[in-house]
Design an enzyme around this catalytic site. Structure first.
Site, PDB file in Angstrom:
ATOM      1  N   GLY A  13      -1.179   7.467   1.203  1.00 11.64           N
ATOM      2  CA  GLY A  13      -1.422   7.474   2.640  1.00 11.64           C
ATOM      3  C   GLY A  13      -0.231   7.122   3.497  1.00 11.64           C
ATOM      4  O   GLY A  13       0.897   7.574   3.266  1.00 11.64           O
ATOM      5  N   GLY A  73       1.379   4.295   3.803  1.00 10.61           N
ATOM      6  CA  GLY A  73       2.415   3.549   3.099  1.00 10.61           C
ATOM      7  C   GLY A  73       3.331   4.445   2.299  1.00 10.61           C
ATOM      8  O   GLY A  73       4.549   4.218   2.249  1.00 10.61           O
ATOM      9  N   GLY A 114       0.818  -1.214   0.000  1.00  9.36           N
ATOM     10  CA  GLY A 114       0.000   0.000   0.000  1.00  9.36           C
ATOM     11  C   GLY A 114       0.845   1.253   0.000  1.00  9.36           C
ATOM     12  O   GLY A 114       0.449   2.278   0.573  1.00  9.36           O
ATOM     13  N   ALA A 115       1.993   1.204  -0.669  1.00  3.79           N
ATOM     14  CA  ALA A 115       2.948   2.319  -0.610  1.00  3.79           C
ATOM     15  C   ALA A 115       2.637   3.430  -1.590  1.00  3.79           C
ATOM     16  O   ALA A 115       3.358   4.431  -1.621  1.00  3.79           O
ATOM     17  CB  ALA A 115       4.366   1.798  -0.851  1.00  3.79           C
ATOM     18  N   ASN A 116       1.591   3.303  -2.374  1.00  4.55           N
ATOM     19  CA  ASN A 116       1.291   4.334  -3.365  1.00  4.55           C
ATOM     20  C   ASN A 116       0.487   5.499  -2.792  1.00  4.55           C
ATOM     21  O   ASN A 116       0.275   6.501  -3.468  1.00  4.55           O
ATOM     22  CB  ASN A 116       0.530   3.743  -4.550  1.00  4.55           C
ATOM     23  CG  ASN A 116      -0.739   3.030  -4.137  1.00  4.55           C
ATOM     24  OD1 ASN A 116      -0.668   1.849  -3.781  1.00  4.55           O
ATOM     25  ND2 ASN A 116      -1.878   3.706  -4.160  1.00  4.55           N
ATOM     26  N   SER A 169      -4.861  -1.436  14.455  1.00  9.73           N
ATOM     27  CA  SER A 169      -5.687  -0.240  14.625  1.00  9.73           C
ATOM     28  C   SER A 169      -6.241  -0.224  16.040  1.00  9.73           C
ATOM     29  O   SER A 169      -6.391  -1.283  16.682  1.00  9.73           O
ATOM     30  CB  SER A 169      -6.842  -0.264  13.618  1.00  9.73           C
ATOM     31  OG  SER A 169      -7.851   0.664  13.949  1.00  9.73           O
ATOM     32  N   TYR A 217     -14.382  -4.893  10.358  1.00 12.74           N
ATOM     33  CA  TYR A 217     -13.114  -4.157  10.390  1.00 12.74           C
ATOM     34  C   TYR A 217     -12.343  -4.492  11.671  1.00 12.74           C
ATOM     35  O   TYR A 217     -11.136  -4.782  11.628  1.00 12.74           O
ATOM     36  CB  TYR A 217     -13.356  -2.656  10.315  1.00 12.74           C
ATOM     37  CG  TYR A 217     -12.089  -1.832  10.410  1.00 12.74           C
ATOM     38  CD1 TYR A 217     -11.173  -1.807   9.366  1.00 12.74           C
ATOM     39  CD2 TYR A 217     -11.803  -1.093  11.561  1.00 12.74           C
ATOM     40  CE1 TYR A 217      -9.995  -1.068   9.463  1.00 12.74           C
ATOM     41  CE2 TYR A 217     -10.634  -0.347  11.657  1.00 12.74           C
ATOM     42  CZ  TYR A 217      -9.729  -0.338  10.606  1.00 12.74           C
ATOM     43  OH  TYR A 217      -8.559   0.381  10.711  1.00 12.74           O
TER      44      TYR A 217
END
Length: 314
Positions: free
Chosen positions: A40, A42, A36-38, A168, A193
């Site tokens: 936020g 990440g 998820g580095a693209n 979280s 979640y």
């Protein structure tokens, strides 16, 4: 890296990165994989690792967005000690994609210093992954369980390697319902979640225990970003004006401490140190008693190995 440097703004330190054409880690000593580095959290984690000279695999589902993130990082981060940016296409909602990413990575690299299990979804519409798991549980937990298992040989072969799994504050009060991991029951977005994030923290803690039991050198830690404004909030609807958020840059600091600080140790869980851990500087975070239930953790681990077909060394 020490905690004081993180608090002083190491995440926002602007240096220059010159994108390398080489996909080998030969130009840099350490290799990091950030899911998820693209965007936020990440993106901010990847940014900080690049700025410190690491060869970072920018892992994401959408090739165009991964490419755009690399372009943005190349333009933003400038300096003489920057690392290498490498795209990695990874769909955590598909176990075949997880296996393909891992195989492609292993052909290029024989070491991983950091694996940051960051990517996730929060309260989306009801749905299932390509393998039939409830969307949040499948992406947040199952995909990362399989990814870490596939990459385990390279992680264990790298002295000082760490796995950091993002949980979280939503894990508190949650429970693992083994009869509702594939959306067997009517959908409850926050319940599901919480279950996925409890599973993430249980994975981080159980991996630590198993690593210690077999004498492995690899470290496993958990982290959470408090209440941070990222793309994950897109499904929340209208947010009351009194609700405050940390920026992605601020929210990423706990994961960076867990990943890089000499003060962070395997088995720990890091998060903001303010009221209710919603914001603040990185500190040791509270673990809900449910995450400490050894019997449930062992059952979840056995379930995950069977569900994914990925087994860890014993």
């Amino acid at each position: 890296m020490d905690i004081k440097r993180v608090r002083a703004g190491i995440v926002s330190h602007k240096t220059h990165i010159v994108p390398s054409q080489a996909m080998s880690a030969a130009a840099t000593e350490k290799v990091g994989v950030v899911t998820g580095a693209n965007a936020g959290l990440g993106y901010q984690i990847a940014r900080a690792l690049y700025a410190q000279g690491m060869h970072v695999v920018v892992a994401g589902r959408n090739p165009a967005r991964v490419s755009a993130a690399i372009d943005a990082l190349s333009a933003e981060v400038r300096g003489p000690q920057t690392g290498v940016l490498e795209p990695g296409i990874l769909d955590l909602a598909c176990l075949d994609s997880v296996a393909e990413f891992s195989q492609a990575f292993s052909r290029r690299h024989d070491r991983i210093d950091l694996l940051i299990n960051n990517a996730g979804v929060m309260v989306p519409p009801a749905g299932t992954t390509k393998d039939g798991f409830e969307t949040q549980f499948g992406i947040n937990f199952v995909g990362h369980f399989a990814l870490t298992g596939h990459l385990y040989p390279a992680l264990e072969a790298t002295p000082g390697a760490r796995v950091v799994t993002m949980s979280s504050i939503g894990h508190r009060g949650a429970a693992i319902d083994f009869d509702n991991l594939r959306l067997e029951k009517p959908y409850s977005q926050w319940r599901e979640y919480g279950q996925s994030k409890l599973a993430d923290l249980m994975f981080a803690l159980e991996l630590h225990e198993r690593l210690r039991a077999c004498g492995a050198q690899l470290a496993s830690l958990g982290a959470h970003p408090g209440v941070s404004k990222t793309e994950l909030t897109r499904n929340l609807g209208d947010i009351p004006a009194h609700v405050s958020f940390m920026s992605p840059e601020q929210g990423a600091r706990s994961a960076l401490v867990a990943a890089l600080s000499t003060d962070a140790m395997s088995g720990q869980y890091w998060g903001p140190n303010g009221p209710e851990e919603r914001a603040g500087d990185p500190g040791l975070a509270a673990v809900d008693p449910a995450a400490l239930d050894a019997k449930v953790r062992a059952r979840l681990w056995a379930w995950a190995e069977e569900a994914t077909g990925v087994s860890y060394p014993r």
